[in-house]
Design a protein around this motif. Structure first.
Motif, PDB file in Angstrom:
ATOM      1  N   ILE A 104       0.831  -1.203   0.000  1.00 17.79           N
ATOM      2  CA  ILE A 104       0.000   0.000   0.000  1.00 17.79           C
ATOM      3  C   ILE A 104       0.867   1.256   0.000  1.00 17.79           C
ATOM      4  CG2 ILE A 104      -0.243  -0.024   2.515  1.00 17.79           C
ATOM      5  CD1 ILE A 104      -2.873   1.135  -0.076  1.00 17.79           C
ATOM      6  N   ALA A 105       2.036   1.222   0.673  1.00 12.39           N
ATOM      7  CA  ALA A 105       2.921   2.392   0.662  1.00 12.39           C
ATOM      8  C   ALA A 105       3.458   2.651  -0.745  1.00 12.39           C
ATOM      9  CB  ALA A 105       4.078   2.186   1.641  1.00 12.39           C
ATOM     10  N   ASP A 106       3.724   1.582  -1.510  1.00 12.62           N
ATOM     11  CA  ASP A 106       4.178   1.751  -2.897  1.00 12.62           C
ATOM     12  C   ASP A 106       3.083   2.388  -3.742  1.00 12.62           C
ATOM     13  OD1 ASP A 106       6.830   0.626  -2.786  1.00 12.62           O
ATOM     14  OD2 ASP A 106       5.903  -1.329  -2.534  1.00 12.62           O
ATOM     15  N   LEU A 107       1.849   1.983  -3.495  1.00 15.02           N
ATOM     16  CA  LEU A 107       0.746   2.586  -4.239  1.00 15.02           C
ATOM     17  C   LEU A 107       0.621   4.067  -3.913  1.00 15.02           C
ATOM     18  CD1 LEU A 107      -1.970  -0.205  -3.854  1.00 15.02           C
ATOM     19  CD2 LEU A 107      -0.790   0.436  -5.965  1.00 15.02           C
ATOM     20  N   GLU A 108       0.733   4.417  -2.644  1.00 20.20           N
ATOM     21  CA  GLU A 108       0.637   5.826  -2.252  1.00 20.20           C
ATOM     22  C   GLU A 108       1.744   6.645  -2.912  1.00 20.20           C
ATOM     23  OE1 GLU A 108      -1.336   6.048   2.140  1.00 20.20           O
ATOM     24  OE2 GLU A 108       0.667   5.178   2.048  1.00 20.20           O
ATOM     25  N   GLU A 109       2.960   6.087  -2.935  1.00 20.87           N
ATOM     26  CA  GLU A 109       4.079   6.822  -3.537  1.00 20.87           C
ATOM     27  C   GLU A 109       3.890   6.965  -5.041  1.00 20.87           C
ATOM     28  OE1 GLU A 109       8.980   6.603  -3.873  1.00 20.87           O
ATOM     29  OE2 GLU A 109       7.841   4.865  -3.189  1.00 20.87           O
ATOM     30  N   ALA A 110       3.508   5.867  -5.704  1.00 22.59           N
ATOM     31  CA  ALA A 110       3.402   5.897  -7.163  1.00 22.59           C
ATOM     32  C   ALA A 110       2.283   6.806  -7.644  1.00 22.59           C
ATOM     33  CB  ALA A 110       3.184   4.478  -7.689  1.00 22.59           C
ATOM     34  N   ALA A 117      -7.749   8.217  -0.198  1.00 24.78           N
ATOM     35  CA  ALA A 117      -8.185   8.758  -1.489  1.00 24.78           C
ATOM     36  C   ALA A 117      -8.126   7.687  -2.577  1.00 24.78           C
ATOM     37  CB  ALA A 117      -7.330   9.959  -1.866  1.00 24.78           C
ATOM     38  N   LEU A 118      -7.090   6.842  -2.533  1.00 20.37           N
ATOM     39  CA  LEU A 118      -6.946   5.790  -3.540  1.00 20.37           C
ATOM     40  C   LEU A 118      -8.098   4.798  -3.477  1.00 20.37           C
ATOM     41  CD1 LEU A 118      -3.109   5.013  -3.286  1.00 20.37           C
ATOM     42  CD2 LEU A 118      -4.283   6.392  -5.010  1.00 20.37           C
ATOM     43  N   ALA A 119      -8.640   4.571  -2.277  1.00 19.15           N
ATOM     44  CA  ALA A 119      -9.742   3.619  -2.133  1.00 19.15           C
ATOM     45  C   ALA A 119     -10.984   4.079  -2.890  1.00 19.15           C
ATOM     46  CB  ALA A 119     -10.076   3.424  -0.661  1.00 19.15           C
ATOM     47  N   GLY A 120     -11.062   5.372  -3.198  1.00 17.55           N
ATOM     48  CA  GLY A 120     -12.191   5.893  -3.964  1.00 17.55           C
ATOM     49  C   GLY A 120     -11.794   6.387  -5.335  1.00 17.55           C
ATOM     50  N   ALA A 121     -10.656   5.912  -5.844  1.00 20.75           N
ATOM     51  CA  ALA A 121     -10.152   6.370  -7.146  1.00 20.75           C
ATOM     52  C   ALA A 121     -11.130   6.005  -8.267  1.00 20.75           C
ATOM     53  CB  ALA A 121      -8.787   5.755  -7.416  1.00 20.75           C
ATOM     54  N   ALA A 131      -7.667  -2.639  -2.188  1.00 22.62           N
ATOM     55  CA  ALA A 131      -8.340  -3.679  -1.403  1.00 22.62           C
ATOM     56  C   ALA A 131      -7.414  -4.857  -1.139  1.00 22.62           C
ATOM     57  CB  ALA A 131      -9.602  -4.144  -2.120  1.00 22.62           C
ATOM     58  N   ARG A 132      -6.548  -5.161  -2.096  1.00 22.81           N
ATOM     59  CA  ARG A 132      -5.623  -6.283  -1.917  1.00 22.81           C
ATOM     60  C   ARG A 132      -4.475  -5.940  -0.981  1.00 22.81           C
ATOM     61  NH1 ARG A 132      -6.476  -6.690  -7.524  1.00 22.81           N
ATOM     62  NH2 ARG A 132      -4.549  -5.543  -7.939  1.00 22.81           N
ATOM     63  N   SER A 133      -4.097  -4.662  -0.916  1.00 21.18           N
ATOM     64  CA  SER A 133      -2.870  -4.307  -0.203  1.00 21.18           C
ATOM     65  C   SER A 133      -3.077  -3.606   1.138  1.00 21.18           C
ATOM     66  CB  SER A 133      -1.991  -3.423  -1.097  1.00 21.18           C
ATOM     67  OG  SER A 133      -2.677  -2.238  -1.457  1.00 21.18           O
ATOM     68  N   TRP A 134      -4.216  -2.977   1.342  1.00 22.30           N
ATOM     69  CA  TRP A 134      -4.465  -2.255   2.597  1.00 22.30           C
ATOM     70  C   TRP A 134      -5.202  -3.210   3.546  1.00 22.30           C
ATOM     71  CZ3 TRP A 134      -7.763   2.875   3.071  1.00 22.30           C
ATOM     72  CH2 TRP A 134      -7.595   3.389   4.371  1.00 22.30           C
ATOM     73  N   HIS A 135      -4.444  -4.010   4.261  1.00 25.11           N
ATOM     74  CA  HIS A 135      -5.026  -5.102   5.036  1.00 25.11           C
ATOM     75  C   HIS A 135      -5.717  -4.639   6.311  1.00 25.11           C
ATOM     76  CE1 HIS A 135      -1.652  -7.602   2.990  1.00 25.11           C
ATOM     77  NE2 HIS A 135      -2.695  -7.443   2.199  1.00 25.11           N
ATOM     78  N   ASP A 136      -5.270  -3.530   6.896  1.00 23.27           N
ATOM     79  CA  ASP A 136      -5.865  -3.073   8.152  1.00 23.27           C
ATOM     80  C   ASP A 136      -6.785  -1.877   7.928  1.00 23.27           C
ATOM     81  OD1 ASP A 136      -3.883  -1.310   7.457  1.00 23.27           O
ATOM     82  OD2 ASP A 136      -3.034  -1.118   9.465  1.00 23.27           O
ATOM     83  N   PRO A 138     -10.027   0.473   7.775  1.00 21.24           N
ATOM     84  CA  PRO A 138     -11.179   0.555   8.686  1.00 21.24           C
ATOM     85  C   PRO A 138     -12.439   0.011   8.030  1.00 21.24           C
ATOM     86  CG  PRO A 138     -10.596   2.720   7.851  1.00 21.24           C
ATOM     87  CD  PRO A 138      -9.519   1.798   7.399  1.00 21.24           C
ATOM     88  N   MET A 139     -13.427  -0.322   8.858  1.00 22.14           N
ATOM     89  CA  MET A 139     -14.639  -0.943   8.340  1.00 22.14           C
ATOM     90  C   MET A 139     -15.431   0.000   7.446  1.00 22.14           C
ATOM     91  SD  MET A 139     -16.001  -3.826   8.110  1.00 22.14           S
ATOM     92  CE  MET A 139     -15.152  -4.748   9.386  1.00 22.14           C
ATOM     93  N   THR A 140     -15.301   1.295   7.655  1.00 19.96           N
ATOM     94  CA  THR A 140     -16.000   2.226   6.766  1.00 19.96           C
ATOM     95  C   THR A 140     -15.490   2.108   5.329  1.00 19.96           C
ATOM     96  OG1 THR A 140     -14.424   3.948   7.446  1.00 19.96           O
ATOM     97  CG2 THR A 140     -16.557   3.896   8.562  1.00 19.96           C
ATOM     98  N   VAL A 141     -14.172   1.951   5.198  1.00 18.43           N
ATOM     99  CA  VAL A 141     -13.583   1.753   3.867  1.00 18.43           C
ATOM    100  C   VAL A 141     -14.004   0.394   3.316  1.00 18.43           C
ATOM    101  CG1 VAL A 141     -11.417   1.535   2.584  1.00 18.43           C
ATOM    102  CG2 VAL A 141     -11.643   3.286   4.367  1.00 18.43           C
ATOM    103  N   GLN A 142     -13.993  -0.623   4.177  1.00 20.48           N
ATOM    104  CA  GLN A 142     -14.390  -1.963   3.740  1.00 20.48           C
ATOM    105  C   GLN A 142     -15.830  -1.966   3.230  1.00 20.48           C
ATOM    106  OE1 GLN A 142     -13.031  -4.546   2.913  1.00 20.48           O
ATOM    107  NE2 GLN A 142     -14.023  -6.441   3.579  1.00 20.48           N
ATOM    108  N   ALA A 143     -16.704  -1.278   3.917  1.00 19.62           N
ATOM    109  CA  ALA A 143     -18.100  -1.240   3.478  1.00 19.62           C
ATOM    110  C   ALA A 143     -18.222  -0.601   2.096  1.00 19.62           C
ATOM    111  CB  ALA A 143     -18.946  -0.478   4.496  1.00 19.62           C
TER     112      ALA A 143
END
Length: 453
Positions: A104-110, A117-121, A131-136, A138-143
């Motif tokens: 997920i840090a690589d995605l943020e950098e790239a 913000a990326l979760a709603g790209a 979804a594959r890389s941000w394992h922890d 929050p449930m709001t993002v998961q929903a």
């Protein structure tokens, strides 16, 4: 890991004792660049500059933040060649587009945006990568990911049991073909949900449901007569099955295996499921599984830490080697048990930490393993950092490449031994000899000259 054509150059590039000028010269050779890509730690700026001069975009693509200094990161970000300047970001984009795991840090950098913000790209491929890389998350993002209009995103959000599926989402996920197979093996199911899944007549779904640890006794009972080896093994491991039923189910699958069923063989020998619920049972109940016919139950029992001495004695002498290895990992394993186990079967160095690093292992006995007939056991002797040179010469003459490779990376390897192993016909052996930090600098420069570097 090894350059098959030039193993000494790839090994030398990994050598932690190689000076900077050696690494700069290695950057000019493909095998050297291969070794440098595997080198631990941060690369000096001069080495990075040499890599960029010989293989600009190819090198820049693999330069993670932890591999280069902040100054070099700024230099690359301002590089006049866009192929170099954008190489790492392009690589991350490429991996994300092809559903290859990326941090997920690589995605943020790239993408130069925070994960929230990326979760709603706008791009669903990017949302799926998050979804594959941000394992922890929050449930709001998961929903939000579970409600995503793109099936690839929903599937990626449900591959792992965590952060999970809220109960109010279970019906919707079971009805969704994109995620059904992901969730049915880990979400708690109601009787109605279970009945609906059984009506699908889908063999894969039935197998996955059978492995769900939350099944009730009634659900398990409904699966007892399913003629499928994977279902039978999964149900046999349920907490709701008695010993006679368990033995009957295993016997049916074993008979299928003997009759040549590949599926039964996989179910018995390649299943990663285990009766983890056993760890939660009262001690008296757990101890009844010392007599269980199926080793997987005894292996789970051996992971407990509150067993009485008599139970440990039996587990230390279990007929199944995996049970004995599991039991030996408890904190107070007697030294003689550890030595006997390793001397009989060697160690498993791909499992960390190995048994020879157990605090109770009698390490003064390591050098006595040199004369054991089994090469897997002889290899254990190499874990003694003070192993006599005579023993190293003995092991270096062995026909097994694994033993010669172990000698090649040993801290007491002599100049003569390293010279011998640098010319070994097995590339991995020569690579390890070149990567040994005791290799003299004069020999390092000789390797460069011999490789025309």
């Amino acid at each position: 890991m090894t350059s098959l054509g030039h193993p000494r150059l790839s090994g030398l590039a990994r050598n932690p004792a190689s000076p900077q000028d050696v690494l700069v010269r290695l950057a000019a050779h493909p095998a050297g660049r291969h070794g440098l890509s595997l080198r631990a730690g941060q690369l000096a700026d001069a080495v990075v500059e040499a890599l960029l001069s010989h293989d600009g975009s190819g090198t820049a693509a693999g330069l993670r933040r932890d591999r280069i200094s902040p100054e070099m990161r700024r230099s690359i970000a301002e590089h006049p060649d866009p192929a170099i300047r954008d190489a790492h970001a392009d690589f991350v984009h490429h991996m994300a587009d092809r559903e290859v795991g990326i941090g997920i840090a690589d995605l943020e950098e790239a993408y130069d945006r925070p994960r929230t913000a990326l979760a709603g790209a706008p791009d669903p491929r990017l949302r799926a990568a998050v979804a594959r890389s941000w394992h922890d998350r929050p449930m709001t993002v998961q929903a939000a990911l579970l409600a995503d209009p793109d099936p690839q995103v929903r599937a990626s959000a449900t591959v792992r049991p965590q952060p999970g599926v809220p109960p109010e989402w279970t019906d919707r996920c079971i009805a969704d073909p994109a995620v059904r197979a992901n969730v049915v093996h880990y979400v708690p199911l109601t009787q109605d949900q279970f009945a609906e899944l059984m009506r699908t007549e889908d063999e894969e779904i039935r197998e996955l449901v059978a492995g769900n640890p939350h099944l009730s006794a009634d659900m398990v009972a409904q699966l007892l007569d399913v003629d499928d080896p994977n279902v039978r093994v999964a149900i046999a491991q349920s907490r709701h099955v008695d010993a006679d039923t368990r033995n009957r189910l295993y016997a049916l699958v074993e008979a299928e295996r003997e009759a040549g069923s590949a599926k039964a063989c996989v179910a018995l020998n390649w299943s990663f499921t285990e009766p983890s619920w056993l760890r939660e049972e009262p001690l008296d109940e757990r101890l009844t599984y010392l007599d269980c016919r199926q080793p997987v139950f005894r292996r789970v029992l051996a992971t407990c830490r509150d067993l009485p001495d008599e139970a440990w004695r039996r587990l230390d002498n279990d007929p199944d080697i995996k049970v004995r290895r599991t039991a030996a990992r408890r904190p107070d394993t007697p030294p003689e048990v550890l030595e006997r186990l390793v001397r009989a079967h060697g160690d498993e160095f791909h499992i960390r930490p190995p048994l020879v690093e157990h605090p109770n292992f009698p390490r003064h006995t390591l050098r006595t393993f040199v004369d054991e007939p089994d090469p897997r056991v002889r290899y254990v002797a190499l874990q003694d950092p003070e192993l006599p040179v005579t023993a190293l010469h003995q092991l270096a003459a062995a026909p097994e490449p694994s033993l010669r490779r172990g000698v090649a990376r040993h801290p007491r390897a002599t100049d003569a031994l390293l010279n011998q192993l640098l010319s070994d016909p097995t590339p991995d052996v020569a690579d390890e000899a070149a990567a040994n930090p005791v290799l003299r600098r004069t020999r390092m420069y000789g390797i460069l000259s011999e490789g025309d570097v």
